[in-house]
Design an enzyme around this catalytic site. Structure first.
Site, short mmCIF file in Angstrom:
data_model
loop_
_atom_site.label_atom_id
_atom_site.label_comp_id
_atom_site.label_asym_id
_atom_site.label_seq_id
_atom_site.Cartn_x
_atom_site.Cartn_y
_atom_site.Cartn_z
N HIS A 1 4.37 -2.55 -4.93
CA HIS A 1 4.87 -1.64 -6.07
C HIS A 1 5.85 -2.67 -6.99
O HIS A 1 7.38 -2.11 -7.23
CB HIS A 1 5.60 -0.40 -5.66
CG HIS A 1 6.34 -0.57 -4.42
ND1 HIS A 1 7.18 -1.26 -4.02
CD2 HIS A 1 6.21 0.38 -3.09
CE1 HIS A 1 7.66 -1.16 -2.75
NE2 HIS A 1 7.04 -0.10 -2.35
N HIS B 1 -2.34 1.12 -1.31
CA HIS B 1 -1.00 1.54 -0.85
C HIS B 1 -0.80 3.12 -0.86
O HIS B 1 -0.36 3.62 -2.01
CB HIS B 1 0.01 1.03 -1.95
CG HIS B 1 1.68 1.02 -1.27
ND1 HIS B 1 2.51 0.09 -1.40
CD2 HIS B 1 2.05 1.92 -0.71
CE1 HIS B 1 3.61 0.59 -1.02
NE2 HIS B 1 3.31 1.75 -0.44
N HIS C 1 7.54 -4.62 0.98
CA HIS C 1 8.44 -3.53 0.10
C HIS C 1 9.80 -4.54 -0.27
O HIS C 1 10.70 -4.57 0.48
CB HIS C 1 8.74 -2.59 0.76
CG HIS C 1 9.70 -1.50 0.14
ND1 HIS C 1 9.26 -0.24 -0.07
CD2 HIS C 1 10.91 -1.81 -0.02
CE1 HIS C 1 10.30 0.43 -0.49
NE2 HIS C 1 11.36 -0.37 -0.56
N ASP D 1 0.76 4.16 -4.34
CA ASP D 1 2.03 4.45 -3.48
C ASP D 1 2.21 5.90 -3.23
O ASP D 1 3.29 6.48 -3.32
CB ASP D 1 3.32 3.89 -4.11
CG ASP D 1 4.62 3.82 -2.85
OD1 ASP D 1 4.30 4.33 -1.89
OD2 ASP D 1 5.82 3.59 -3.43
#
Lengths: 336, 448
Positions: B241, B62, B188, B324
């Site tokens: 995440h 990510h 997400h 991320d």
């Protein structure tokens, strides 16, 4: 400017012997100590004396430039700061910045740097985003006064409310202050909570759960995370909340709250939470009625109560000028 | 070409084989040639790794490389250099660029640019929907054929449950030749009606600061939805995440029910909490930082949430650590909290931050390395695209990271290779750093 009287006069002169004011910015009341609040209160007394004069002006801040930078529409707060600054002989520049100018590419940071570069010494900022004055205070030499930021804080409103309460009730220790309405989205409520807690008042907040901040539970259970706000008594029932109140403060209901599902209707809100004569009978006789304005008469407060002898609402506005004079004066004088 | 590189005398940790011993690593022609106690005996020149940990290069599922479209925030060149500095040899590039990677042309552009300018391997992720608008499916088969290894509208969820279902069904036919399920769809998870205009975790800090909160339920409700859809379609959902106690528990249960669900967690959601917004990196007037560098989506949550994420990582509910990495320009963060961009520039602090968990005795070093190497590879099935990636097996790509787990260093964002200096860790001392990174047998970062 040269037409102004050049002698500050007794009350102001007496302030010179006060303990040093260390504070460079007034961002919220959360870190104000009781002595600091006392200093503001006493300075406000002196400023009220000035405002009572035939020519309500002193040259205490002559030569200082104060900028009011308002990113949100405001009548009373901006006018109040401007009057306060002028009454102290400062030069005032009013900048009305719309939130759209942010989108046009001028950042808040650039704007305040520019205002500092042109010579402003004190910046009064009103902004729709919580924390904006903190961003500024961290990065400029100017003294920063928070004129209201988002849902976060409105310290001069808090101070003028404290001043108004004290002038009627004296010491606030143990006094029951009931704040009614949209606590969750109210910077006025938050700053009042901090100030009232520091002065030892018993605070009651009253609202439906949708208008209470996260974690402020009406069922009496202790909040999971107790550090967020000062301890308060939470009531959803107005009659219970008003029992024995010394101060009854109604908050403005933002009319857009219905759209976001926080309330079914104004009608139901008024029925449950409007401060009217009948409900007010539960408070102590002569309890002080306050409202930070602007009011939705007939919604959070009845017209009769707003105009009653118990109402300090107009006095709040008048005190606002004196309190802001005090804050500007202390910041300008406290600077080394 | 018969270039070779020998890394001698390090503590070699290769989670896939369970190796954890002092050994030499020999790389020839860009591939692992040997790993054994005396593999490097013959080499005339060698990298001395005595006292260092030697492990497979890290893999990030990510990463926001921002190119094309946001080159002022990051480029493929700067982002991959930052990755190399962070010990990563493979990053999966998120498609929320401008234009978004919703066509084969953009996927090809990313691959071509990475080939020409990148320091390490870039595996592109394609959009789920055209323009990330959440209305029509992107041409998933063409994206796959161009080289996309997964699909995501990251930055946004696929809000429409029906479209998410169809995306999963469609992607399930896009099986790499090496087998397994179809390409994963990475979601997400954030129910927009619940997150609304929220800018940080809904909790006491948000109340304290007067900021609008994003409740944990905004994430959990969509994680629950996606798990139901994985059950309905049999296609793989990868939850990006993960940040809440509830999400970890939902994923744990889905896995024990045998559903094809995988998940990742970021170093910041493992190690930081929402107090970072309040406190900031340094003293601030009024004591409230409103630190925009700690503004990230999903938001930093409570220490209980962080602990649950770590527990999930250790018991397998969460498959891997993903950065991320979300670089932003200075002006994107030097503004009001409400207006500030969301994201943390994370590639260069990922290891140092995660090692705090090792130093605190909460994770064993080999377990951490597993979650940075074979963990992400298995989560997205990346070894179907690059054989033996994430391992030190003979024949695997010559991707190796050298770590000094004890070295203390101070986070100085101005020294990042990333253009994104946005980190809530500025000024913080971390213990453990990447000493060198080898990609396909070439030393791409060397700080010995």
């Amino acid at each position: 400017m040269s037409e102004e009287p050049t002698v500050a006069g007794g009350a102001i002169a007496a302030l010179e012997v006060q303990p040093a004011w260390e504070r460079r910015h007034v961002l919220d009341l959360d870190d104000f100590t009781r002595p600091e609040i006392e200093i503001v209160m006493e300075t406000t007394d002196a400023m009220k004396e000035v405002l009572g004069r035939e020519v309500p002006r002193v040259p205490a801040l002559r030569g200082k430039t104060i900028v009011t930078l308002f990113y949100e529409a405001s009548t009373r707060t901006r006018a109040s700061f401007e009057l306060a600054a002028k009454a102290l002989g400062a030069d005032v520049i009013n900048v009305a910045a719309s939130d759209s100018s942010v989108q046009k590419g001028e950042s808040l940071y650039d704007t305040v740097r520019t205002l500092q570069a042109v010579g402003a010494q004190i910046l009064v900022i009103r902004h729709g985003s919580s924390g904006a004055p903190y961003l500024v205070a961290r990065r400029v030499e100017m003294n920063v006064v928070n004129g209201g930021d988002g849902w976060h804080a409105h310290p001069t409103q808090g101070l003028l409310d404290l001043y108004t309460m004290r002038s009627h009730l004296g010491d606030l220790r143990g006094k029951r202050v009931v704040i009614i309405g949209d606590i969750a989205h109210s910077r006025v409520a938050r700053s009042n909570l901090w100030g009232l807690a520091t002065l030892g008042a018993e605070i009651v907040v009253c609202a439906p759960p949708t208008l209470l901040p996260y974690g402020m539970r009406p069922d009496g259970s202790p909040p999971e995370e107790p550090l967020a706000l000062p301890p308060v008594i939470v009531e959803t029932d107005l009659d219970r909340a008003l029992e024995g109140a010394d101060v009854v403060m109604a908050l403005r209901l933002q009319l857009e709250r219905m759209a976001s599902g926080l309330l079914p209707s104004l009608r139901e809100y008024a029925r449950l939470y409007q401060v009217n004569e009948e409900r007010l009978a539960r408070a102590r006789p002569g309890a002080l009625v306050m409202h930070p304005g602007p009011m939705n008469e007939g919604v959070e407060i009845s017209s009769a109560v707003a105009r009653s002898l118990q109402s300090a609402i107009e006095e709040q506005v008048t005190n606002g000028v004196a309190v802001r004079m005090a804050v500007l004066y202390l910041l300008a004088r406290g600077k080394p | 070409m018969s270039e070779s590189l020998t890394i001698r005398g390090g503590r070699v940790i290769d989670p896939v084989s369970g190796l954890d011993a002092v050994a030499d690593v020999l790389i020839a022609d860009g591939r692992i040639a040997a790993v054994s106690p005396d593999a490097g005996k013959e080499a005339r020149e060698a990298v001395d790794a005595t006292g260092l940990v030697v492990c497979p290069g890290f893999v990030d599922t990510h990463t926001h490389l921002r190119e094309p479209g946001f080159e002022h925030k990051e480029t493929i060149a700067s982002g991959t250099l930052a990755a190399a500095r962070g010990g990563f040899t493979t990053v999966c590039a998120m498609p929320n660029t401008e234009p978004a990677a919703d066509t084969a042309a953009i996927i090809e552009f990313v691959l071509r640019t990475a080939q020409a300018e990148g320091a390490i391997r870039v595996l592109p992720i394609g959009c789920v929907t055209k323009g990330r608008q959440g209305r029509e499916l992107a041409e998933l088969a063409e994206l796959a054929a161009a080289g996309a290894v997964a699909f995501s509208d990251d930055g946004s969820p696929v809000t429409d449950a029906h479209l998410m279902r169809r995306a999963l069904e469609y992607a399930s036919m896009l099986r790499p030749p090496a087998g397994g399920l179809g390409l994963p769809v990475i979601d997400h998870c954030e129910e927009p009606a619940l997150s609304a205009d929220g800018v940080m975790h809904e909790g006491w800090v948000a109340v304290r600061l007067g900021l609008q909160g994003v409740p944990a339920a905004a994430e959990e409700s969509m994680v629950a939805r996606d798990i139901a859809l994985a059950g309905l379609t049999g296609a793989q959902v990868h939850i990006a995440h993960v940040s809440t106690v509830g999400s970890v528990e939902l994923i744990r249960r889905a896995k024990s029910a045998g559903l094809p669900v995988t998940a990742e967690v970021t170093p910041h959601h493992l190690c930081l909490s929402h107090e970072a917004v309040l406190l900031g990196p340094a003293e601030t007037p009024g004591g409230l930082a409103f630190d925009t560098n700690a503004k990230v989506s999903p938001p930093l949550r409570t220490s209980e949430d962080a602990a649950a994420c770590l527990a999930g990582l250790l018991d397998g509910a969460i498959d891997c650590i993903a950065t991320d990495h979300a670089p932003h320009a200075v002006e994107d963060k030097l503004c009001e909290f409400d207006q500030a961009a969301m994201g943390i520039s994370g590639l260069e602090t990922a290891l140092g931050l995660c090692l705090s968990l090792v130093h605190d005795g909460r994770v064993e070093l080999p377990a951490l390395i597993e979650k940075l190497t074979i963990g992400p590879v298995r989560a997205l099935g990346l070894d179907r695209h690059i054989e033996s990636i994430g391992t030190l097996s003979v024949g695997a790509p010559g991707d190796v990271t050298l770590i000094d787990p004890e070295a203390e260093w101070t986070v100085e964002p101005e020294r990042f290779a990333s253009k994104g200096r946005n980190t809530p860790l500025a000024g913080r001392t971390l213990r453990g750093r990447v000493v060198a990174t080898v990609y396909e047998g070439q030393v791409v970062f060397d700080d010995r």
